[in-house]
Each structure stands twice: as structure tokens, then as C-alpha cells.
Design a protein around this motif. Structure first.
Motif, PDB file in Angstrom:
ATOM      1  N   ILE A 109      15.086  28.050  16.425  1.00  0.00           N
ATOM      2  CA  ILE A 109      15.367  29.469  16.368  1.00  0.00           C
ATOM      3  C   ILE A 109      16.173  29.717  15.100  1.00  0.00           C
ATOM      4  CG2 ILE A 109      16.418  31.430  17.538  1.00  0.00           C
ATOM      5  CD1 ILE A 109      14.130  30.252  19.086  1.00  0.00           C
ATOM      6  N   PRO A 110      15.705  30.557  14.193  1.00  0.00           N
ATOM      7  CA  PRO A 110      16.443  30.763  12.942  1.00  0.00           C
ATOM      8  C   PRO A 110      17.767  31.481  13.177  1.00  0.00           C
ATOM      9  CG  PRO A 110      14.600  32.291  13.114  1.00  0.00           C
ATOM     10  CD  PRO A 110      14.467  31.332  14.256  1.00  0.00           C
ATOM     11  N   ASP A 111      18.737  31.207  12.305  1.00  0.00           N
ATOM     12  CA  ASP A 111      20.072  31.789  12.452  1.00  0.00           C
ATOM     13  C   ASP A 111      20.042  33.310  12.396  1.00  0.00           C
ATOM     14  OD1 ASP A 111      21.075  29.252  12.627  1.00  0.00           O
ATOM     15  OD2 ASP A 111      21.627  29.113  10.511  1.00  0.00           O
ATOM     16  N   TRP A 112      19.127  33.881  11.620  1.00  0.00           N
ATOM     17  CA  TRP A 112      19.131  35.334  11.455  1.00  0.00           C
ATOM     18  C   TRP A 112      18.720  36.071  12.729  1.00  0.00           C
ATOM     19  CZ3 TRP A 112      14.179  37.394  11.907  1.00  0.00           C
ATOM     20  CH2 TRP A 112      13.105  36.547  11.656  1.00  0.00           C
ATOM     21  N   LEU A 113      18.167  35.338  13.701  1.00  0.00           N
ATOM     22  CA  LEU A 113      17.854  35.954  14.990  1.00  0.00           C
ATOM     23  C   LEU A 113      18.991  35.817  15.996  1.00  0.00           C
ATOM     24  CD1 LEU A 113      14.132  34.979  15.767  1.00  0.00           C
ATOM     25  CD2 LEU A 113      15.029  37.261  15.350  1.00  0.00           C
ATOM     26  N   PRO A 290      15.824  34.157  21.739  1.00  0.00           N
ATOM     27  CA  PRO A 290      17.087  34.892  21.632  1.00  0.00           C
ATOM     28  C   PRO A 290      17.107  35.740  20.367  1.00  0.00           C
ATOM     29  CG  PRO A 290      17.425  32.583  21.086  1.00  0.00           C
ATOM     30  CD  PRO A 290      15.992  32.709  21.502  1.00  0.00           C
ATOM     31  N   ILE A 291      17.464  37.011  20.521  1.00  0.00           N
ATOM     32  CA  ILE A 291      17.482  37.936  19.396  1.00  0.00           C
ATOM     33  C   ILE A 291      18.729  38.810  19.508  1.00  0.00           C
ATOM     34  CG2 ILE A 291      16.235  39.742  18.125  1.00  0.00           C
ATOM     35  CD1 ILE A 291      13.676  38.794  19.527  1.00  0.00           C
ATOM     36  N   PHE A 292      19.634  38.709  18.533  1.00  0.00           N
ATOM     37  CA  PHE A 292      20.837  39.546  18.490  1.00  0.00           C
ATOM     38  C   PHE A 292      21.633  39.478  19.796  1.00  0.00           C
ATOM     39  CE2 PHE A 292      18.213  42.450  15.515  1.00  0.00           C
ATOM     40  CZ  PHE A 292      18.471  41.613  14.439  1.00  0.00           C
ATOM     41  N   GLY A 293      21.731  38.298  20.400  1.00  0.00           N
ATOM     42  CA  GLY A 293      22.499  38.142  21.618  1.00  0.00           C
ATOM     43  C   GLY A 293      21.753  38.540  22.877  1.00  0.00           C
ATOM     44  N   ARG A 294      20.487  38.953  22.749  1.00  0.00           N
ATOM     45  CA  ARG A 294      19.658  39.272  23.909  1.00  0.00           C
ATOM     46  C   ARG A 294      18.463  38.319  23.934  1.00  0.00           C
ATOM     47  NH1 ARG A 294      20.060  45.817  24.645  1.00  0.00           N
ATOM     48  NH2 ARG A 294      21.867  46.157  23.291  1.00  0.00           N
ATOM     49  N   THR A 295      17.564  38.505  24.902  1.00  0.00           N
ATOM     50  CA  THR A 295      16.432  37.592  25.026  1.00  0.00           C
ATOM     51  C   THR A 295      15.124  38.356  25.180  1.00  0.00           C
ATOM     52  OG1 THR A 295      16.710  37.423  27.418  1.00  0.00           O
ATOM     53  CG2 THR A 295      17.811  35.763  26.078  1.00  0.00           C
ATOM     54  N   ALA A 296      14.110  37.850  24.516  1.00  0.00           N
ATOM     55  CA  ALA A 296      12.741  38.339  24.698  1.00  0.00           C
ATOM     56  C   ALA A 296      11.949  37.239  25.379  1.00  0.00           C
ATOM     57  CB  ALA A 296      12.116  38.697  23.356  1.00  0.00           C
ATOM     58  N   PHE A 297      11.213  37.605  26.414  1.00  0.00           N
ATOM     59  CA  PHE A 297      10.404  36.660  27.191  1.00  0.00           C
ATOM     60  C   PHE A 297       8.946  36.869  26.814  1.00  0.00           C
ATOM     61  CE2 PHE A 297       7.965  35.237  30.827  1.00  0.00           C
ATOM     62  CZ  PHE A 297       8.607  34.077  31.227  1.00  0.00           C
ATOM     63  N   ASP A 338      15.580  40.631  28.444  1.00  0.00           N
ATOM     64  CA  ASP A 338      15.835  42.011  28.020  1.00  0.00           C
ATOM     65  C   ASP A 338      14.554  42.697  27.567  1.00  0.00           C
ATOM     66  OD1 ASP A 338      18.907  42.211  28.081  1.00  0.00           O
ATOM     67  OD2 ASP A 338      18.569  40.354  26.981  1.00  0.00           O
ATOM     68  N   LEU A 339      13.531  41.908  27.287  1.00  0.00           N
ATOM     69  CA  LEU A 339      12.236  42.468  26.881  1.00  0.00           C
ATOM     70  C   LEU A 339      11.155  41.457  27.237  1.00  0.00           C
ATOM     71  CD1 LEU A 339      10.600  44.689  25.383  1.00  0.00           C
ATOM     72  CD2 LEU A 339      10.969  43.375  23.281  1.00  0.00           C
ATOM     73  N   ILE A 340      10.091  41.910  27.880  1.00  0.00           N
ATOM     74  CA  ILE A 340       8.954  41.058  28.228  1.00  0.00           C
ATOM     75  C   ILE A 340       7.767  41.487  27.375  1.00  0.00           C
ATOM     76  CG2 ILE A 340       7.338  40.384  30.046  1.00  0.00           C
ATOM     77  CD1 ILE A 340       9.558  40.787  32.072  1.00  0.00           C
ATOM     78  N   LEU A 341       7.177  40.529  26.688  1.00  0.00           N
ATOM     79  CA  LEU A 341       6.029  40.780  25.812  1.00  0.00           C
ATOM     80  C   LEU A 341       4.828  40.011  26.351  1.00  0.00           C
ATOM     81  CD1 LEU A 341       7.890  40.203  22.407  1.00  0.00           C
ATOM     82  CD2 LEU A 341       7.405  42.406  23.484  1.00  0.00           C
ATOM     83  N   HIS A 342       3.710  40.692  26.563  1.00  0.00           N
ATOM     84  CA  HIS A 342       2.524  40.002  27.096  1.00  0.00           C
ATOM     85  C   HIS A 342       1.266  40.784  26.730  1.00  0.00           C
ATOM     86  CE1 HIS A 342       1.191  42.607  30.480  1.00  0.00           C
ATOM     87  NE2 HIS A 342       2.456  43.008  30.486  1.00  0.00           N
ATOM     88  N   GLY A 343       0.129  40.167  26.969  1.00  0.00           N
ATOM     89  CA  GLY A 343      -1.175  40.782  26.750  1.00  0.00           C
ATOM     90  C   GLY A 343      -2.049  40.582  27.974  1.00  0.00           C
ATOM     91  N   HIS A 344      -3.242  40.048  27.770  1.00  0.00           N
ATOM     92  CA  HIS A 344      -4.184  39.634  28.807  1.00  0.00           C
ATOM     93  C   HIS A 344      -4.954  40.794  29.442  1.00  0.00           C
ATOM     94  CE1 HIS A 344      -6.087  37.317  31.927  1.00  0.00           C
ATOM     95  NE2 HIS A 344      -5.499  38.027  32.875  1.00  0.00           N
TER      96      HIS A 344
END
Length: 423
Positions: A109-113, A290-297, A338-344
Motif C-alpha cells: 500500500i503506497p504511503d500517499w494512500l 486503506p485510504i486516508f485513514g478509512r477503508t475501501a472494500f 467505508d466504501l464497497i466497490l463491486h461489479g458483476h
């Protein structure tokens, strides 16, 4: 000529070996055949062993013709079973070998995230690109759906190029009042059409390996565009159901036996010397970013716990139920997405903290067979803000705007002239 029994000529070492065979359970006839001696000698030695309390195996009774035939058939049956099992194992080992390069791929995970927002900061942002359900290699014939859509590899490339161009143009506009840290490219599965159904295998324009090569080339061009525009790109990949290499979906080895993960590994290999890019993928069907202290699933969507649609409501109700199940499951693990990303589901939606993605092919024969609501080919673009989180989002239309295409109807020759004459 010496006609004494051969047993007389057994050396002490041979005699001990004969006794070992008899003591191990071999019957005298077989032991004599193996040692090349007179069976009478073997039987005599067997009597000696029996007297010492080491009885050898009894002589086998001659089998009847029926028993012999049954034994032959049984042996043949198990030989065929063993051969089938060996072939299946060899196929699995070959496939695992082809995909072996997916394992052990380093990712980070890059530091900038990672850095959470600091008090009083201007605000940092990340441009998010959710790319799912590309189905590279699939062909949608206009004539089969009255001309409302068409799709093939060339159309696929043009639509993805339009998406990445729009992502660079619109994203810069969104981030103009922030310190943009980079771009997050989420490859959410079904990068290829695959051959999971007979109709796909028969109608695809490319074989599955060719689909992988074609989509890697197209995505690589998009990655370069994002890196040139935003400076840094973090690529997250998860497997989908169309990319599987097994006849049916599996629970084990789901990611390792997926062409989608091969696409991810080939992209990572292509940009291994480009320090602007980082990659995240693994053996799991899901990824947490992890992004800005939150999480994307991130998940594809075929394994969120619900399937199909619900009448006139379509797939949105199953999507809501499934994402709630994901949230509950992750909460039991001590994680809260904090955010769920999906398709299908090929359905664009934003039900709460969820972005459900559309598709690149758009309306096709399968949707037409279900009498589903037509949805244009589109993919989500969004902006995550260090303070406001999901601040901007819009589905990028992958085809230029215009009036809906008129249904294509073929009129048999002579009908039009007959109508004119009748008039």
C-alpha cells in the motif's frame, strides 16, 4: 548328468532369502518361482517355518472362470478410474503451473494512500477509477437484439480509451481545489469474456489466452495515461466469475485459477521498473484498501451472498442485501468498510456507501433474454477526499451521447413494393 533336486544346490544365503519370502506371507509356489527353485523345497521350508510358529500364506485356491472374469473387470474399472484421476490431476497441475507466477508477487500500500487527514490541511484527494466487466473477446451481434447495441474487441478498446480519457479530464477538474495524491485504479474482475459457457466459447472473437493479451495491452495504455496525468497510480485487482478456468465456480483456489489474476500479474510485470505504480492483488477474492485513514472494500460481486434479480426491482435489491451481508461479515472480523466497490451485476448504483458498476459491453443477448432494462455501457469515476470521503462520482458513458438507436428490422424482399402497389 546331475539330476538332483535344485533345492540341494541352494546356498545358505538363498535359503535364508527363501525363508524371508515365506515369512513375509508369500505362498510357497510364488516364493519358489521367484527364487527359481523346486516348489517342493519351498513347501518343505514352509513346514519348517510353520513348526517354528511362522506360518506362511496358504496356497491360493484356483479361481473359477466367473471369479477370474469379475477380477479382470474390477481391475480394468479401477485402472480407468486411476487414469481419469491422473489426467485430471495433470490438468490441474498444468493450469496451476501456468498461473504459478501469480503467487509470491510482492505488493504494498503506497504511503500517499495511508496518511489520515491533518488538522487544517487544504484537503487531499484520490481519483478513483472502477473498471469491471470488460468482457474482452465477447461479441454482441446487433441483429440478435434488434440493433440496439454491438460489441467486439475493437469496440471494447474504443470504449476503454474513452473512459480513461474522460477520467483524466474530469478527474483533474474535480481535484482542482485539492492536493491530488494520485489515482486508484480498481480492476474489479471479468476482465475477459472467458469460456465458462458453451455459447461464449462458440461466439467469442478471441480465445481466453488471446483475451488476456488484448486486455493487458488496452489496460496498459490506460495505466500510462493515468500515471502521466496524476503522477502515481495504485492498481487493485480481484477475480471475477468470467475469468475462472474451472467449469464451475469454486471456493478454494478461486483467485489462483483466474485469468483476471493473470492480467494483474502481467500488468505488474510490465510496469515493474516504473516507480509511479504500485499493485495490490493476492490469493483472496476480496481486497481491502486503506485510504486516508478509512477503508475501501473491493470484490467482484458474484460472491456477496446474493444472486440474480428480483422482479421489476431488478438486481438492486440483491445488491443492497449482499453489500449489507458483506458489511456484517467484515464487522464480525473487526473491520468496517467505508466504501464497497463491486461489479458483476452490470447495473450502475450508489446505494449508500456502495458503488455498483455497470459494464463495458452494455446491453447484450443475455439481458435481452431476461427482458432486462437496457443500461448504456458505463463505468464509475469518483473522487475520495481526505476530509469529505466520497465527494464526487459519476458514471462515465462509454459511447458518445445521442438518440437511442432505432430497432433494426429486416423487411423481406418484395414486401415494400407490394405495399406500394396496394396503396
Amino acid at each position: 548328468m546331475d539330476r538332483r533336486p535344485k533345492s540341494v544346490h541352494l546356498t545358505e544365503e538363498e535359503r535364508n532369502r527363501l525363508r524371508e519370502l515365506l515369512g513375509s506371507g508369500m505362498n510357497p509356489t510364488h516364493a519358489a518361482r521367484q527364487m527359481g527353485c523346486d516348489p517342493r523345497t519351498a513347501r518343505r521350508e514352509a513346514k519348517i517355518l510353520k513348526a517354528r510358529g511362522l506360518a506362511p500364506a496358504p496356497e491360493p485356491a484356483p479361481a473359477s472362470p466367473e471369479q477370474a472374469r469379475a477380477e479382470r473387470l474390477g481391475a480394468e474399472f479401477w485402472r480407468r478410474k486411476a487414469k481419469t484421476a491422473e489426467q485430471a490431476l495433470a490438468k490441474s497441475e498444468h493450469l496451476a503451473g501456468e498461473l504459478a507466477g501469480l503467487r509470491g508477487q510482492p505488493w504494498q500500500i503506497p504511503d500517499w494512500l495511508l496518511a489520515p487527514p491533518a488538522p487544517g490541511e487544504r484537503g487531499r484527494s484520490v481519483i478513483g477509477c472502477l473498471v469491471t466487466d470488460i468482457h474482452m473477446g465477447e461479441v454482441i451481434q446487433p441483429d440478435e437484439i434488434l440493433g440496439v447495441n454491438r460489441f467486439d474487441p475493437d469496440v471494447c478498446r474504443a470504449r476503454l480509451r474513452r473512459y480513461f480519457e474522460a477520467s483524466c479530464t474530469i478527474g483533474q477538474r474535480w481535484a482542482s481545489d485539492t492536493d491530488c495524491e494520485g489515482a486508484l485504479l480498481v480492476l474489479g474482475g471479468d476482465m475477459v469474456s472467458g469460456s465458462i459457457h458453451d455459447e461464449l466459447a462458440a461466439t467469442n472473437a478471441l480465445t481466453s489466452p488471446e483475451q488476456v493479451v488484448a486486455v493487458v495491452e488496452t489496460l496498459a495504455a490506460g495505466v500510462k495515461m493515468l500515471a502521466s496525468t496524476y503522477g502515481k497510480v495504485h492498481v487493485v485487482s480481484v477475480p471475477g466469475n468470467h475469468g475462472r478456468t474451472t467449469p464451475k465456480p469454486t471456493a478454494k483456489l478461486y483467485a489462483r485459477l483466474s485469468y483476471d489474476m493473470m492480467v494483474a500479474a502481467m500488468l505488474q510485470e510490465r510496469f515493474r521498473f516504473d516507480e509511479r505504480l504500485t499493485f495490490q492483488h493476492g490469493d483472496s477474492k476480496d481486497q481491502i484498501v486503506p485510504i486516508f485513514g478509512r477503508t475501501a472494500f473491493v470484490t467482484h460481486g458474484d460472491k456477496i451472498g446474493t444472486k440474480g434479480g428480483m422482479g421489476f426491482a431488478g438486481p438492486m435489491l440483491p445488491i443492497v442485501r449482499g453489500t449489507k451481508k458483506v458489511e456484517a461479515q467484515q464487522a464480525r472480523f473487526g473491520r468496517r468498510p467505508d466504501l464497497i466497490l463491486h461489479g458483476h451485476y452490470h447495473t450502475t448504483g450508489n446505494a449508500g456507501a456502495v458503488l455498483s458498476n455497470g459494464s463495458v459491453p452494455g446491453y447484450g443477448e443475455y439481458a435481452d433474454d431476461l427482458r432486462a432494462d437496457p443500461e448504456p455501457p458505463q463505468q464509475w469515476l469518483f473522487l475520495l477526499h481526505s476530509r469529505w470521503w466520497l465527494r464526487e462520482r459519476t458514471p462515465i458513458q462509454l459511447e458518445p451521447p445521442g438518440r437511442p438507436p432505432k430497432p433494426r428490422v429486416r423487411v423481406p424482399a418484395g414486401w415494400a413494393e407490394a405495399d406500394r402497389e396496394a396503396a
